[in-house]
Motif scaffolding. Sequence first.
Motif, mmCIF file in Angstrom:
data_model
loop_
_atom_site.group_PDB
_atom_site.id
_atom_site.type_symbol
_atom_site.label_atom_id
_atom_site.label_comp_id
_atom_site.label_asym_id
_atom_site.label_seq_id
_atom_site.Cartn_x
_atom_site.Cartn_y
_atom_site.Cartn_z
ATOM 1 N N LEU A 1 0.828 -1.208 0.000
ATOM 2 C CA LEU A 1 0.000 0.000 0.000
ATOM 3 C C LEU A 1 0.860 1.255 0.000
ATOM 4 C CD1 LEU A 1 -2.817 -1.013 2.507
ATOM 5 C CD2 LEU A 1 -2.908 -0.976 0.008
ATOM 6 N N ALA A 2 2.031 1.185 0.680
ATOM 7 C CA ALA A 2 2.930 2.339 0.718
ATOM 8 C C ALA A 2 3.440 2.676 -0.679
ATOM 9 C CB ALA A 2 4.100 2.060 1.651
ATOM 10 N N ARG A 3 3.567 1.670 -1.524
ATOM 11 C CA ARG A 3 3.985 1.918 -2.906
ATOM 12 C C ARG A 3 2.831 2.488 -3.733
ATOM 13 N NH1 ARG A 3 7.230 -2.199 -1.188
ATOM 14 N NH2 ARG A 3 9.378 -2.225 -1.966
ATOM 15 N N LYS A 4 1.630 1.995 -3.460
ATOM 16 C CA LYS A 4 0.467 2.441 -4.235
ATOM 17 C C LYS A 4 0.105 3.893 -3.946
ATOM 18 C CE LYS A 4 -1.779 -2.043 -4.928
ATOM 19 N NZ LYS A 4 -3.002 -2.861 -4.699
ATOM 20 N N VAL A 5 0.223 4.305 -2.679
ATOM 21 C CA VAL A 5 -0.218 5.667 -2.324
ATOM 22 C C VAL A 5 0.727 6.745 -2.843
ATOM 23 C CG1 VAL A 5 -1.428 4.850 -0.258
ATOM 24 C CG2 VAL A 5 0.938 5.673 -0.058
ATOM 25 N N VAL A 6 1.937 6.356 -3.309
ATOM 26 C CA VAL A 6 2.862 7.358 -3.851
ATOM 27 C C VAL A 6 3.014 7.213 -5.365
ATOM 28 C CG1 VAL A 6 4.137 7.571 -1.688
ATOM 29 C CG2 VAL A 6 4.898 5.893 -3.385
ATOM 30 N N VAL B 1 -1.242 5.723 3.996
ATOM 31 C CA VAL B 1 -1.197 4.264 4.138
ATOM 32 C C VAL B 1 -2.255 3.791 5.134
ATOM 33 C CG1 VAL B 1 0.201 2.310 4.906
ATOM 34 C CG2 VAL B 1 1.233 4.093 3.498
ATOM 35 N N ARG B 2 -2.403 4.507 6.240
ATOM 36 C CA ARG B 2 -3.407 4.127 7.237
ATOM 37 C C ARG B 2 -4.811 4.161 6.645
ATOM 38 N NH1 ARG B 2 -1.569 7.102 12.911
ATOM 39 N NH2 ARG B 2 0.495 6.147 13.064
ATOM 40 N N LYS B 3 -5.080 5.172 5.857
ATOM 41 C CA LYS B 3 -6.389 5.278 5.218
ATOM 42 C C LYS B 3 -6.616 4.116 4.262
ATOM 43 C CE LYS B 3 -9.223 8.443 2.451
ATOM 44 N NZ LYS B 3 -9.262 9.783 1.778
ATOM 45 N N ALA B 4 -5.579 3.785 3.481
ATOM 46 C CA ALA B 4 -5.689 2.672 2.533
ATOM 47 C C ALA B 4 -5.869 1.349 3.272
ATOM 48 C CB ALA B 4 -4.442 2.622 1.639
ATOM 49 N N MET B 5 -5.155 1.180 4.396
ATOM 50 C CA MET B 5 -5.289 -0.034 5.193
ATOM 51 C C MET B 5 -6.702 -0.163 5.748
ATOM 52 S SD MET B 5 -1.694 -0.016 7.333
ATOM 53 C CE MET B 5 -2.357 -1.154 8.543
ATOM 54 N N ALA B 6 -7.254 0.946 6.226
ATOM 55 C CA ALA B 6 -8.609 0.926 6.786
ATOM 56 C C ALA B 6 -9.623 0.498 5.737
ATOM 57 C CB ALA B 6 -8.960 2.307 7.337
ATOM 58 N N TRP B 7 -9.453 0.985 4.518
ATOM 59 C CA TRP B 7 -10.363 0.605 3.439
ATOM 60 C C TRP B 7 -10.239 -0.874 3.098
ATOM 61 C CZ3 TRP B 7 -14.576 2.776 2.032
ATOM 62 C CH2 TRP B 7 -14.734 4.167 2.102
ATOM 63 N N GLU B 8 -9.007 -1.392 3.091
ATOM 64 C CA GLU B 8 -8.798 -2.807 2.789
ATOM 65 C C GLU B 8 -9.432 -3.689 3.863
ATOM 66 O OE1 GLU B 8 -7.320 -4.290 0.042
ATOM 67 O OE2 GLU B 8 -7.537 -2.246 -0.704
ATOM 68 N N VAL B 9 -9.248 -3.309 5.136
ATOM 69 C CA VAL B 9 -9.850 -4.066 6.236
ATOM 70 C C VAL B 9 -11.374 -4.033 6.118
ATOM 71 C CG1 VAL B 9 -10.212 -4.142 8.738
ATOM 72 C CG2 VAL B 9 -7.912 -3.766 7.815
ATOM 73 N N LEU B 10 -11.925 -2.868 5.791
ATOM 74 C CA LEU B 10 -13.369 -2.727 5.638
ATOM 75 C C LEU B 10 -13.895 -3.631 4.524
ATOM 76 C CD1 LEU B 10 -15.989 -1.306 6.428
ATOM 77 C CD2 LEU B 10 -15.421 0.512 4.795
ATOM 78 N N LYS C 1 13.746 15.471 7.613
ATOM 79 C CA LYS C 1 13.179 15.049 6.331
ATOM 80 C C LYS C 1 12.469 13.702 6.451
ATOM 81 C CE LYS C 1 16.305 17.656 3.331
ATOM 82 N NZ LYS C 1 17.313 17.595 2.249
ATOM 83 N N ARG C 2 12.994 12.835 7.312
ATOM 84 C CA ARG C 2 12.341 11.550 7.524
ATOM 85 C C ARG C 2 10.958 11.741 8.157
ATOM 86 N NH1 ARG C 2 16.168 9.200 9.628
ATOM 87 N NH2 ARG C 2 15.794 9.518 11.862
ATOM 88 N N LYS C 3 10.893 12.643 9.135
ATOM 89 C CA LYS C 3 9.605 12.930 9.773
ATOM 90 C C LYS C 3 8.632 13.553 8.775
ATOM 91 C CE LYS C 3 11.266 13.466 14.527
ATOM 92 N NZ LYS C 3 11.467 14.398 15.675
ATOM 93 N N LYS C 4 9.137 14.392 7.903
ATOM 94 C CA LYS C 4 8.274 15.009 6.900
ATOM 95 C C LYS C 4 7.710 13.960 5.953
ATOM 96 C CE LYS C 4 6.289 18.211 4.493
ATOM 97 N NZ LYS C 4 5.120 18.966 5.037
ATOM 98 N N LEU C 5 8.579 13.067 5.490
ATOM 99 C CA LEU C 5 8.110 12.013 4.585
ATOM 100 C C LEU C 5 7.074 11.140 5.281
ATOM 101 C CD1 LEU C 5 8.354 10.546 1.870
ATOM 102 C CD2 LEU C 5 10.170 9.148 2.875
ATOM 103 N N ASN C 6 7.341 10.782 6.541
ATOM 104 C CA ASN C 6 6.390 9.956 7.294
ATOM 105 C C ASN C 6 5.055 10.668 7.466
ATOM 106 O OD1 ASN C 6 8.273 7.918 7.577
ATOM 107 N ND2 ASN C 6 8.910 8.526 9.628
ATOM 108 N N SER C 7 5.095 11.990 7.653
ATOM 109 C CA SER C 7 3.854 12.747 7.833
ATOM 110 C C SER C 7 3.024 12.783 6.555
ATOM 111 C CB SER C 7 4.167 14.178 8.285
ATOM 112 O OG SER C 7 4.723 14.942 7.227
ATOM 113 N N ILE C 8 3.680 12.539 5.426
ATOM 114 C CA ILE C 8 2.977 12.490 4.145
ATOM 115 C C ILE C 8 2.461 11.084 3.851
ATOM 116 C CG2 ILE C 8 3.246 12.716 1.635
ATOM 117 C CD1 ILE C 8 5.354 14.885 2.169
ATOM 118 N N VAL C 9 3.332 10.101 4.036
ATOM 119 C CA VAL C 9 3.012 8.740 3.619
ATOM 120 C C VAL C 9 2.151 7.986 4.630
ATOM 121 C CG1 VAL C 9 3.988 6.499 2.998
ATOM 122 C CG2 VAL C 9 5.096 8.598 2.216
#
Length: 253
Positions: free
Chosen positions: A34-39, A91-100, A79-87
């Motif tokens: 999912l992390a690859r798909k969202v970017v 990813v969490r949203k995509a995971m929630a949809w998959e679980v649903l 920069k790592r924190k910035k990237l994490n704040s974006i990704v």
Amino acid sequence: MLVVGLTGGIASGKSTVSSLFGAHHIPIVDADILARKVVEPGKPAYSKIVSYFGHEVLLPNGNIDRPKLGSIIFNDDAKRKKLNSIVHPAVRKAMAWEVLKFWIRGEKICIVDVPLLIEAGLWQYVGRVIVVYCSRELQLQRLMKRDSSNREAALSRLNSQLALSSKLEYADHVIDNSGSLQDLESQVIGIVKRLEKDASWTWRLNWLLPPLGLVSGLLCLAGRIIRRKYKRNRRRRGEPPVDSIDLKPNIRL
């Protein structure tokens, strides 16, 4: 539906364990995929990454150059924190949809495969936590072999992550991946049986009556947080843990 969090560390064998669960027809939500798909180009996270890091992090075909982006953030905490704040939110949203989707489909068990399950605090939102474990030295040797790297480089990567031993206290089940593939398969089979028992007949009732399922899920999550705080307080007071961790197949903590 019983949502199970699966985690481990680099070169611990988590991906192999995930595949073994999949072979038992348990649906898997893979955070790495999912992390690859969202970017991917056109996605909101893609635009934010390019806007912040610049076009130099792009490949000729327009996709994100993941190795280059990784090298940029490796030694730069901001920069790592910035990237994490974006990704991470994407990813969490995509995971929630998959679980649903799996819940709507009427699945009994679903496994979310998340490398940073503990670090990101997502362990609080799953019904069970499985940690794939091996000794640090074995983890190091596997990483050196996999990446054809020297000991110093491998140690640097290991030290950038939360130690596997620190994740054990969050686990409901520990899979010891120090032996053969046959040993690993045996442990997975045992845990699958346990998870099916834990899900019991109530999964169908919760599926048919969503409000009941919601209440049941909230109670489960609240209980997990309370137990975690209790263990933490005992540790701070120097008291021995109520449950001990024994690295043997299919241990329930």
